[in-house]
Structure formats: C-alpha cells, structure tokens
Design a protein around this motif. Structure first.
Motif, PDB file in Angstrom:
ATOM      1  N   UNK A 316       0.801  -1.224   0.000  1.00 59.17           N
ATOM      2  CA  UNK A 316       0.000   0.000   0.000  1.00 59.17           C
ATOM      3  C   UNK A 316       0.827   1.263   0.000  1.00 59.17           C
ATOM      4  N   UNK A 317       2.162   1.137   0.140  1.00 55.62           N
ATOM      5  CA  UNK A 317       3.032   2.304   0.108  1.00 55.62           C
ATOM      6  C   UNK A 317       3.166   2.880  -1.297  1.00 55.62           C
ATOM      7  N   UNK A 318       3.634   4.118  -1.379  1.00 55.58           N
ATOM      8  CA  UNK A 318       3.637   4.854  -2.640  1.00 55.58           C
ATOM      9  C   UNK A 318       5.053   5.174  -3.120  1.00 55.58           C
ATOM     10  N   UNK A 319       5.216   5.099  -4.449  1.00 56.53           N
ATOM     11  CA  UNK A 319       6.378   5.653  -5.137  1.00 56.53           C
ATOM     12  C   UNK A 319       5.947   6.975  -5.764  1.00 56.53           C
ATOM     13  N   UNK A 320       6.715   8.042  -5.533  1.00 54.19           N
ATOM     14  CA  UNK A 320       6.427   9.356  -6.109  1.00 54.19           C
ATOM     15  C   UNK A 320       7.665   9.812  -6.876  1.00 54.19           C
ATOM     16  N   UNK A 363      -1.280   3.352 -10.917  1.00 55.29           N
ATOM     17  CA  UNK A 363      -0.278   4.242 -11.534  1.00 55.29           C
ATOM     18  C   UNK A 363      -0.980   5.463 -12.125  1.00 55.29           C
ATOM     19  N   UNK A 364      -0.468   6.638 -11.807  1.00 53.90           N
ATOM     20  CA  UNK A 364      -1.091   7.907 -12.241  1.00 53.90           C
ATOM     21  C   UNK A 364       0.004   8.842 -12.738  1.00 53.90           C
ATOM     22  N   UNK A 365      -0.270   9.535 -13.849  1.00 55.32           N
ATOM     23  CA  UNK A 365       0.620  10.573 -14.380  1.00 55.32           C
ATOM     24  C   UNK A 365      -0.079  11.920 -14.237  1.00 55.32           C
ATOM     25  N   UNK A 366       0.633  12.900 -13.676  1.00 54.34           N
ATOM     26  CA  UNK A 366       0.034  14.228 -13.456  1.00 54.34           C
ATOM     27  C   UNK A 366       0.939  15.299 -14.076  1.00 54.34           C
ATOM     28  N   UNK A 367       0.486  15.992 -15.160  1.00 53.69           N
ATOM     29  CA  UNK A 367       1.304  17.074 -15.736  1.00 53.69           C
ATOM     30  C   UNK A 367       1.495  18.214 -14.732  1.00 53.69           C
ATOM     31  N   UNK A 368       2.687  18.804 -14.737  1.00 52.26           N
ATOM     32  CA  UNK A 368       3.021  19.838 -13.759  1.00 52.26           C
ATOM     33  C   UNK A 368       3.765  20.991 -14.412  1.00 52.26           C
ATOM     34  N   UNK A 369       3.623  22.159 -13.799  1.00 55.61           N
ATOM     35  CA  UNK A 369       4.441  23.340 -14.073  1.00 55.61           C
ATOM     36  C   UNK A 369       4.355  23.795 -15.534  1.00 55.61           C
ATOM     37  N   UNK A 399       2.724   5.629  -8.058  1.00 54.81           N
ATOM     38  CA  UNK A 399       2.450   4.196  -8.179  1.00 54.81           C
ATOM     39  C   UNK A 399       2.446   3.581  -6.778  1.00 54.81           C
ATOM     40  N   UNK A 400       1.656   2.522  -6.621  1.00 52.13           N
ATOM     41  CA  UNK A 400       1.503   1.896  -5.308  1.00 52.13           C
ATOM     42  C   UNK A 400       1.987   0.449  -5.343  1.00 52.13           C
TER      43      UNK A 400
END
Length: 414
Positions: A316-320, A363-369, A399-400
C-alpha cells in the motif's frame, strides 16, 4: 446645242403653248400633264419607300450588331470584375503571407537577440572566472567540456543514419571520478541548481503538492512509516516532511548539497542509492520519493531501482517520481540538455510500462508546471501547437505497491 435640236425644242415649246391656249385642248392637255407628273411623283415615292425599307433593314442589322456588342461588353465587364476579385484575393493572400513571414522573422530576430544576450553574459562570466584564478579556470573547462558534449550529441542526432542508435554515454560513478574533479562537479551542480532550479523556497513550494499523497498513508497504521528521498539534494522535501512530523531520510552523492541539508538538521546520507536500498529490509518505508533523479540514470539502473523500491515499500506504500516532461518540445529539445548529468529523457509512457512490469498498481501521471509562455502562445497559435511547444515542463508519477504480501526474495507477488 446643234441647230436641229434647237429647232425641235422651239417647235415643242410652240406646240405646248398652242395646245394649252386652246379652249378645247387646253384643259385636256393640262390634265394629261398633271397625270404624267403624278405618275412621276408616285415613281419617286415608291423608289424612296424602297430605299427607306432598305435603310430600315440596315438599321435593324445595326441594332442587332449593337445588342451583340452590348452583350460582349457585359461579358468582358464580368470577366474583368472576376479578374479584379481574383487579383484582390491574391493580393490579400500575399499580404497575409507577407505578414506571417514578417512575424516569423521578428521572432527569429528576437531569438537571435536573446542568444546574443546569453552569449555576452557567458563571455562576461568567463572573463570574471578567469580573473579569479586557477580554480575558476578549472570550472570554466568543465563548462566548456559540458557544452562540447551537448554539441557532439546534437551533431550525432543531425548527422547519424536514421537506423543507427545514439551510443549511450558511459555512466559515471563517484568511485570512478578523481577527488579533485568530483569536488569541482559538486560545486558546479550546487551553482547550477541555484541558478536554474530555483531557491530552496521555490522548490519547496512546488513539492508541497505531494504532501496530500502522504497524509492518508501516514494516518493508516498499516502504511505509516518513514519516507526515503532518493537524490535529496539540499533537503527541501525533507524539511516539508519534518514540518508534517513525518520521519524522512535523504540520500545523495553531492557532498556540498548534503552539507547544506545537515546545516538544517536533516537526516541525510552520502552514498549510492542502489547499494543502500539493497541493504534495507523489505516493507520498511511508507513512501519512496525521487524528484528529478530518474533522468540521471541509465535504463538498466532505473529498472533495478524500481525492483528495490517495490521491495522496500510497505504494501500500500507509494512511489512518487517527478521528472522533466519531454513531450513539451522546449523541454525535450532544449532545457533538458542544460544539465550535463542528464542521461536521457524518461517519457511518462515508458515509466508507466516499467512500473507495471515490476508490479506496481494505481499508476497515475500528473502534468506539472506549465511553461511561462503557455498563456501567450495560446493567444497566438492553435492550442495543440501551443501545448506542444510550451506545455507542461514536468510530470509527476505515482504508483503503489499492491496490498498483497511481496515474496521474501523480492521477485514477485504471491
């Protein structure tokens, strides 16, 4: 006149006079003359009428010719009008194309002007560095070497066979770098980040958006635990974790940046991240973070990182991860190559497939900046083109580790 004709004329005149004066023949003679004159007049009238009819026919023919001429004139006028409209349209198109070309030239001139300003600034910095002595000259040599490396890369891209792969740059490890050069590179990278990534406050404000990802994990006893920050640098993220009362440990190889982090009382270690993770027990960390670090790794090393990260994360832990977004051309073709320690861009699709293969879910992709010029570009060019040139400069990847227990050898889920 001959004498004979003169005599006859006189005789005729005398006969006419005698007949007209006679009371018996005079009226008849005059009547006869009137009839003759009338017949002669009728002949003249008929002749004139025939001539008038002929003239009427000629006038009718002229009228028809005139009508034909009018029709032809109208046709020519329409043709001229069409040609004039086409000419006006062509002139408008030519003017529009000329205006567009002038705008392109203006932008090119502006770009060249900016390059000139940058070149002047670089020359001034170079002169100042040379004036500061031997150490400055060594730093300048490093800058020139980095620039030459980028030029070589561009030349290989421009000149290589399309089917020929660009050879990967050999990976440099701290052990393979001479102490004097490593110290120089550490100083260089501190100066580089200060100039181009922003102040510690700027970076902290950008990283604060990730805190919400950890709040739910920290509140759950099954996932709560420390956070491992790979490539922690000056420790901006570790400060945010400390303010949130979350234990954080940072890893980096840059002695100068680690010294700055220690000055702020942050828990950091110097050393190779992969070697450190291999020595960690399974399922220890609530989250593993890597801000602008995966683009510094050869792909094989990145794949090993992903395996070890999944192993040391709690279920359940996350990779960022945060990394430059190469789908924006100003990043993929320009700013990405400012950092000489970058290996190659990591597209979000590649990272997603790698994480899926290793066994991460959610898994999620989030555009930034967004690029500072995106708003201006949206006003002057189509939206898709504006985003292609001046879109999001980075992206976040989440991702988890699945909730099922990971096998003890770290090679697959049960």
């Amino acid at each position: 006149m001959p004498p004979e004709d003169d005599n006859r004329s006189q005789q005729r005149t005398g006969l006419h006079g005698a007949l007209s004066r006679s009371r018996i023949t005079g009226p008849l003679f005059r009547y006869g003359l009137s009839i003759l004159r009338l017949n002669r007049t009728r002949g003249l009238v008929h002749g004139n009428k025939a001539r008038l009819d002929h003239l009427d026919r000629r006038i009718d023919d002229l009228r028809r010719d005139l009508d034909d001429a009018h029709r032809k004139t109208d046709g020519l006028r329409h043709t001229v009008d069409d040609m004039r409209r086409e000419t006006d349209t062509g002139r408008d198109d030519a003017q529009r194309q000329t205006d567009e070309l002038r705008e392109k030239v203006r932008r090119l001139e502006e770009g060249l002007r900016q390059i000139g300003v940058q070149q002047t600034a670089l020359s001034q910095r170079s002169s100042a560095d040379l004036a500061r002595g031997d150490h400055a000259r060594v730093r300048q040599d490093a800058r020139i070497a980095a620039l030459a490396s980028n030029v070589d890369l561009v030349e290989r891209i421009m000149l290589r066979n399309p089917n020929e792969a660009i050879p990967a740059a050999p990976a440099m490890t701290p052990a393979s770098i001479a102490p004097r050069v490593k110290s120089l590179l550490d100083d260089f990278y501190v100066a580089f980040e200060n100039r181009y990534r922003g102040t510690t406050e700027d970076i902290a404000s950008r990283q604060a958006i990730y805190l919400s990802e950890l709040d739910a994990l920290n509140a759950d006893s099954l996932t709560s635990g420390p956070v491992l920050d790979l490539g922690c640098g000056r420790g901006e993220w570790l400060k945010l974790l400390r303010d949130r009362e979350i234990d954080g440990l940072g890893l980096d190889t840059n002695a100068g940046q680690l010294a700055e982090a220690r000055d702020h009382g942050l828990a950091v270690r110097e050393g190779d991240a992969l070697a450190f993770m291999r020595g960690e027990p399974e399922a220890r960390y609530m989250a593993v973070t890597a801000f602008h670090i995966v683009e510094h790794l050869p792909f094989e090393t990145l794949a090993e990182w992903m395996l070890e990260i999944r192993r040391i994360l709690k279920p359940g832990g996350k990779l960022i991860v945060e990394t430059p977004n190469p789908e924006t051309l100003t990043v993929g073709a320009s700013t990405f190559h400012m950092d000489p320690t970058h290996q190659k861009p990591v597209p979000s699709g590649l990272l997603d497939v790698l994480a899926e293969t290793v066994g991460f879910d959610q898994r999620i992709v989030r555009p930034l900046h967004p690029h500072p010029r995106l708003k201006e570009a949206m006003e002057t060019m189509p939206g898709d083109f504006a985003y292609l040139l001046f879109g999001y400069q980075d992206y976040g990847f989440f991702a988890r580790r699945p909730l099922e227990r990971f096998e003890a050898d770290g090679q697959g889920a049960v």
